[in-house]
Scaffold this motif. Structure first.
Motif, PDB file in Angstrom:
ATOM      1  N   LYS A  74      -0.704 -38.710 -53.460  1.00  0.00           N
ATOM      2  CA  LYS A  74      -1.360 -37.554 -54.088  1.00  0.00           C
ATOM      3  C   LYS A  74      -2.443 -36.975 -53.171  1.00  0.00           C
ATOM      4  O   LYS A  74      -2.711 -35.781 -53.181  1.00  0.00           O
ATOM      5  N   GLU A  75      -3.054 -37.836 -52.377  1.00  0.00           N
ATOM      6  CA  GLU A  75      -4.112 -37.394 -51.441  1.00  0.00           C
ATOM      7  C   GLU A  75      -3.569 -36.598 -50.256  1.00  0.00           C
ATOM      8  O   GLU A  75      -4.337 -36.073 -49.463  1.00  0.00           O
ATOM      9  N   GLY A  76      -2.238 -36.584 -50.091  1.00  0.00           N
ATOM     10  CA  GLY A  76      -1.659 -35.797 -48.993  1.00  0.00           C
ATOM     11  C   GLY A  76      -1.012 -36.620 -47.899  1.00  0.00           C
ATOM     12  O   GLY A  76      -0.559 -36.068 -46.896  1.00  0.00           O
ATOM     13  N   HIS A  77      -0.986 -37.938 -48.047  1.00  0.00           N
ATOM     14  CA  HIS A  77      -0.261 -38.763 -47.082  1.00  0.00           C
ATOM     15  C   HIS A  77       1.224 -38.734 -47.444  1.00  0.00           C
ATOM     16  O   HIS A  77       1.579 -38.558 -48.599  1.00  0.00           O
ATOM     17  N   GLU A  78       2.062 -38.938 -46.422  1.00  0.00           N
ATOM     18  CA  GLU A  78       3.507 -38.935 -46.675  1.00  0.00           C
ATOM     19  C   GLU A  78       4.011 -40.342 -46.970  1.00  0.00           C
ATOM     20  O   GLU A  78       3.637 -41.295 -46.278  1.00  0.00           O
ATOM     21  N   LEU A  79       4.872 -40.445 -47.971  1.00  0.00           N
ATOM     22  CA  LEU A  79       5.622 -41.686 -48.190  1.00  0.00           C
ATOM     23  C   LEU A  79       6.964 -41.486 -47.492  1.00  0.00           C
ATOM     24  O   LEU A  79       7.820 -40.737 -47.975  1.00  0.00           O
ATOM     25  N   GLY A  80       7.137 -42.120 -46.350  1.00  0.00           N
ATOM     26  CA  GLY A  80       8.388 -41.991 -45.599  1.00  0.00           C
ATOM     27  C   GLY A  80       9.372 -43.063 -46.026  1.00  0.00           C
ATOM     28  O   GLY A  80       8.996 -44.108 -46.556  1.00  0.00           O
ATOM     29  N   ASN A  81      10.649 -42.774 -45.779  1.00  0.00           N
ATOM     30  CA  ASN A  81      11.724 -43.694 -46.181  1.00  0.00           C
ATOM     31  C   ASN A  81      11.951 -44.746 -45.091  1.00  0.00           C
ATOM     32  O   ASN A  81      12.073 -44.411 -43.915  1.00  0.00           O
ATOM     33  N   HIS A  82      11.982 -46.003 -45.491  1.00  0.00           N
ATOM     34  CA  HIS A  82      12.210 -47.104 -44.536  1.00  0.00           C
ATOM     35  C   HIS A  82      13.234 -48.072 -45.156  1.00  0.00           C
ATOM     36  O   HIS A  82      13.110 -49.281 -44.981  1.00  0.00           O
ATOM     37  N   THR A  83      14.210 -47.483 -45.835  1.00  0.00           N
ATOM     38  CA  THR A  83      15.284 -48.182 -46.574  1.00  0.00           C
ATOM     39  C   THR A  83      14.738 -49.021 -47.743  1.00  0.00           C
ATOM     40  O   THR A  83      13.532 -48.965 -48.025  1.00  0.00           O
ATOM     41  N   ILE A  84      15.609 -49.778 -48.370  1.00  0.00           N
ATOM     42  CA  ILE A  84      15.159 -50.647 -49.477  1.00  0.00           C
ATOM     43  C   ILE A  84      14.888 -52.054 -48.959  1.00  0.00           C
ATOM     44  O   ILE A  84      13.794 -52.605 -49.129  1.00  0.00           O
ATOM     45  N   TYR A  85      15.894 -52.630 -48.294  1.00  0.00           N
ATOM     46  CA  TYR A  85      15.788 -54.048 -47.889  1.00  0.00           C
ATOM     47  C   TYR A  85      15.354 -54.244 -46.431  1.00  0.00           C
ATOM     48  O   TYR A  85      15.327 -55.380 -45.957  1.00  0.00           O
ATOM     49  N   HIS A  86      15.072 -53.137 -45.751  1.00  0.00           N
ATOM     50  CA  HIS A  86      14.696 -53.222 -44.338  1.00  0.00           C
ATOM     51  C   HIS A  86      15.733 -54.024 -43.531  1.00  0.00           C
ATOM     52  O   HIS A  86      15.399 -54.990 -42.821  1.00  0.00           O
ATOM     53  N   PRO A  87      17.015 -53.628 -43.614  1.00  0.00           N
ATOM     54  CA  PRO A  87      18.033 -54.361 -42.848  1.00  0.00           C
ATOM     55  C   PRO A  87      17.885 -54.118 -41.349  1.00  0.00           C
ATOM     56  O   PRO A  87      17.583 -53.010 -40.927  1.00  0.00           O
ATOM     57  N   CYS A  88      18.062 -55.185 -40.565  1.00  0.00           N
ATOM     58  CA  CYS A  88      18.044 -55.098 -39.100  1.00  0.00           C
ATOM     59  C   CYS A  88      19.190 -55.961 -38.587  1.00  0.00           C
ATOM     60  O   CYS A  88      19.631 -56.888 -39.271  1.00  0.00           O
ATOM     61  N   HIS A  89      19.630 -55.655 -37.369  1.00  0.00           N
ATOM     62  CA  HIS A  89      20.659 -56.500 -36.768  1.00  0.00           C
ATOM     63  C   HIS A  89      20.064 -57.888 -36.510  1.00  0.00           C
ATOM     64  O   HIS A  89      19.068 -58.015 -35.802  1.00  0.00           O
ATOM     65  N   GLY A  90      20.670 -58.896 -37.085  1.00  0.00           N
ATOM     66  CA  GLY A  90      20.150 -60.259 -36.962  1.00  0.00           C
ATOM     67  C   GLY A  90      20.948 -61.088 -35.986  1.00  0.00           C
ATOM     68  O   GLY A  90      20.548 -61.271 -34.835  1.00  0.00           O
ATOM     69  N   LYS A  91      22.100 -61.543 -36.450  1.00  0.00           N
ATOM     70  CA  LYS A  91      22.922 -62.476 -35.645  1.00  0.00           C
ATOM     71  C   LYS A  91      23.197 -61.934 -34.239  1.00  0.00           C
ATOM     72  O   LYS A  91      23.003 -62.639 -33.256  1.00  0.00           O
ATOM     73  N   SER A  92      23.623 -60.665 -34.169  1.00  0.00           N
ATOM     74  CA  SER A  92      24.064 -60.120 -32.872  1.00  0.00           C
ATOM     75  C   SER A  92      22.912 -60.013 -31.869  1.00  0.00           C
ATOM     76  O   SER A  92      23.144 -60.029 -30.666  1.00  0.00           O
ATOM     77  N   LEU A  93      21.691 -59.889 -32.372  1.00  0.00           N
ATOM     78  CA  LEU A  93      20.545 -59.759 -31.458  1.00  0.00           C
ATOM     79  C   LEU A  93      19.669 -61.012 -31.469  1.00  0.00           C
ATOM     80  O   LEU A  93      18.551 -60.993 -30.952  1.00  0.00           O
ATOM     81  N   LYS A  94      20.210 -62.058 -32.096  1.00  0.00           N
ATOM     82  CA  LYS A  94      19.495 -63.343 -32.165  1.00  0.00           C
ATOM     83  C   LYS A  94      18.093 -63.205 -32.763  1.00  0.00           C
ATOM     84  O   LYS A  94      17.136 -63.831 -32.307  1.00  0.00           O
ATOM     85  N   ARG A  95      17.977 -62.318 -33.767  1.00  0.00           N
ATOM     86  CA  ARG A  95      16.703 -62.212 -34.486  1.00  0.00           C
ATOM     87  C   ARG A  95      16.802 -63.173 -35.666  1.00  0.00           C
ATOM     88  O   ARG A  95      17.362 -62.824 -36.717  1.00  0.00           O
ATOM     89  N   ASP A  96      16.279 -64.367 -35.477  1.00  0.00           N
ATOM     90  CA  ASP A  96      16.496 -65.376 -36.518  1.00  0.00           C
ATOM     91  C   ASP A  96      15.639 -65.161 -37.757  1.00  0.00           C
ATOM     92  O   ASP A  96      15.827 -65.817 -38.774  1.00  0.00           O
ATOM     93  N   TRP A  97      14.709 -64.194 -37.693  1.00  0.00           N
ATOM     94  CA  TRP A  97      13.888 -63.898 -38.873  1.00  0.00           C
ATOM     95  C   TRP A  97      14.586 -62.943 -39.857  1.00  0.00           C
ATOM     96  O   TRP A  97      14.099 -62.715 -40.963  1.00  0.00           O
ATOM     97  N   VAL A  98      15.734 -62.388 -39.451  1.00  0.00           N
ATOM     98  CA  VAL A  98      16.462 -61.481 -40.359  1.00  0.00           C
ATOM     99  C   VAL A  98      17.187 -62.316 -41.414  1.00  0.00           C
ATOM    100  O   VAL A  98      17.940 -63.231 -41.074  1.00  0.00           O
ATOM    101  N   LYS A  99      16.942 -61.977 -42.682  1.00  0.00           N
ATOM    102  CA  LYS A  99      17.583 -62.732 -43.761  1.00  0.00           C
ATOM    103  C   LYS A  99      19.088 -62.421 -43.783  1.00  0.00           C
ATOM    104  O   LYS A  99      19.471 -61.249 -43.664  1.00  0.00           O
ATOM    105  N   PRO A 100      19.932 -63.444 -43.933  1.00  0.00           N
ATOM    106  CA  PRO A 100      21.385 -63.213 -43.930  1.00  0.00           C
ATOM    107  C   PRO A 100      21.830 -62.144 -44.929  1.00  0.00           C
ATOM    108  O   PRO A 100      22.747 -61.369 -44.640  1.00  0.00           O
ATOM    109  N   ASP A 101      21.164 -62.058 -46.079  1.00  0.00           N
ATOM    110  CA  ASP A 101      21.559 -61.060 -47.085  1.00  0.00           C
ATOM    111  C   ASP A 101      21.302 -59.628 -46.621  1.00  0.00           C
ATOM    112  O   ASP A 101      21.886 -58.682 -47.163  1.00  0.00           O
ATOM    113  N   HIS A 102      20.397 -59.472 -45.659  1.00  0.00           N
ATOM    114  CA  HIS A 102      20.030 -58.118 -45.211  1.00  0.00           C
ATOM    115  C   HIS A 102      20.232 -57.954 -43.716  1.00  0.00           C
ATOM    116  O   HIS A 102      19.459 -57.284 -43.045  1.00  0.00           O
TER     117      HIS A 102
END
Ligand SMILES: [Zn+2]
Length: 263
Positions: free
Chosen positions: A83-111
């Motif tokens: 309401k103050e004028g800042h933007e709420l930008g879209n960053h998906t719902i579950y914040h999915p990122c490539h996990g296995k293929s990029l060896k990012r072990d912090w990516v949850k398997p569900d996402h």
């Protein structure tokens, strides 16, 4: 001969004025432009970022994933921020990122984006737009690619973003130059531990080169991964404010709405 010199002088003067006017108007009558963006909707944005921005009357873009616990716990504050004028930008719902293929072990398997289809990804983006519209009533906003991942199931998602957003932020470093802006792969400067002098120099460079500099912050506090120190953030935004005569500071959606019509 004199007439030719006079005519040449007039033509030169007029073309200079036209060029200066075009440059001046491009960034809302300033030399350059800064967009402050904050990712992942953490409490630190409400507790440590918002009070500083409010005290300086600077507006920013916050890229919100739907799964943010801060959004659930402190929804009224996030609504107020919008309401103050800042933007709420879209960053998906579950914040999915490539996990296995990029060896990012912090990516949850569900996402894990490795296992998404393009349709599934776009559904998530669309539903997040619905949720954000419920918070701020807006139908125009910008997007930030999660982890800067631009492909799903081997296909680029960049062209699809044009159907849902006025602009989208990438994570490639660099300035965005007048007339050469890739609105669906906006370049950034990620703030993660640099010396304050380096950050201030980048602000000066954006002014000098008449460009748009997009800062990317994650948490603004001590200790958290990817976090920026509270002191550095405060000093940087105060420096940006001190340059307000030369630089336009606005949420991404406002900059895109203002500048895109000129291109
Ligand atoms: Zn993120």
């Amino acid at each position: 001969m004199k007439k030719i010199i006079l005519l040449t002088t007039i033509i030169y003067s007029v073309s200079t004025i036209i060029a200066q006017t075009a440059t001046g108007n491009y960034w809302n009558n300033k030399q350059g432009c800064i967009v402050l963006t904050y990712d992942d909707a953490t409490d630190s944005h409400l507790d440590y970022v918002l009070p500083i921005l409010d005290s300086l009357n600077l507006k920013a873009t916050f890229y919100i994933p739907g799964h943010s616990s801060s959004l659930y716990q402190r929804m009224d504050e996030w609504k107020e921020l919008a309401k103050e004028g800042h933007e709420l930008g879209n960053h998906t719902i579950y914040h999915p990122c490539h996990g296995k293929s990029l060896k990012r072990d912090w990516v949850k398997p569900d996402h894990d984006l490795d296992d998404y289809s393009v349709g599934q990804f776009l559904d998530e983006v669309r539903i997040q737009n619905t949720m954000l519209k419920a918070l701020d009533g807006k139908t125009t906003r910008t997007f930030a690619y999660t982890c800067g991942d631009l492909n799903v199931a081997g296909e680029s998602i960049v062209p699809y973003m044009k159907d849902y957003f006025i602009a989208a932020r990438d994570v490639q470093p660099g300035l965005n130059y007048q007339g050469k802006i890739d609105w669906y792969k906006l370049k950034i400067l990620s703030v993660r531990g640099q010396d304050i002098r380096v950050l201030k120099e980048e602000v000066d460079r954006a002014i000098k080169e008449k460009a748009m500099l997009v800062f990317l912050f994650h948490g603004v506090e001590k200790g958290a991964p990817l976090s920026t120190s509270y002191v550095i953030h405060k000093e940087l935004v105060a420096y940006i404010k001190s340059k307000e005569n030369e630089i336009w500071v606005a949420p991404m959606v406002e900059v895109a709405e203002f500048v895109k019509v000129k291109e």
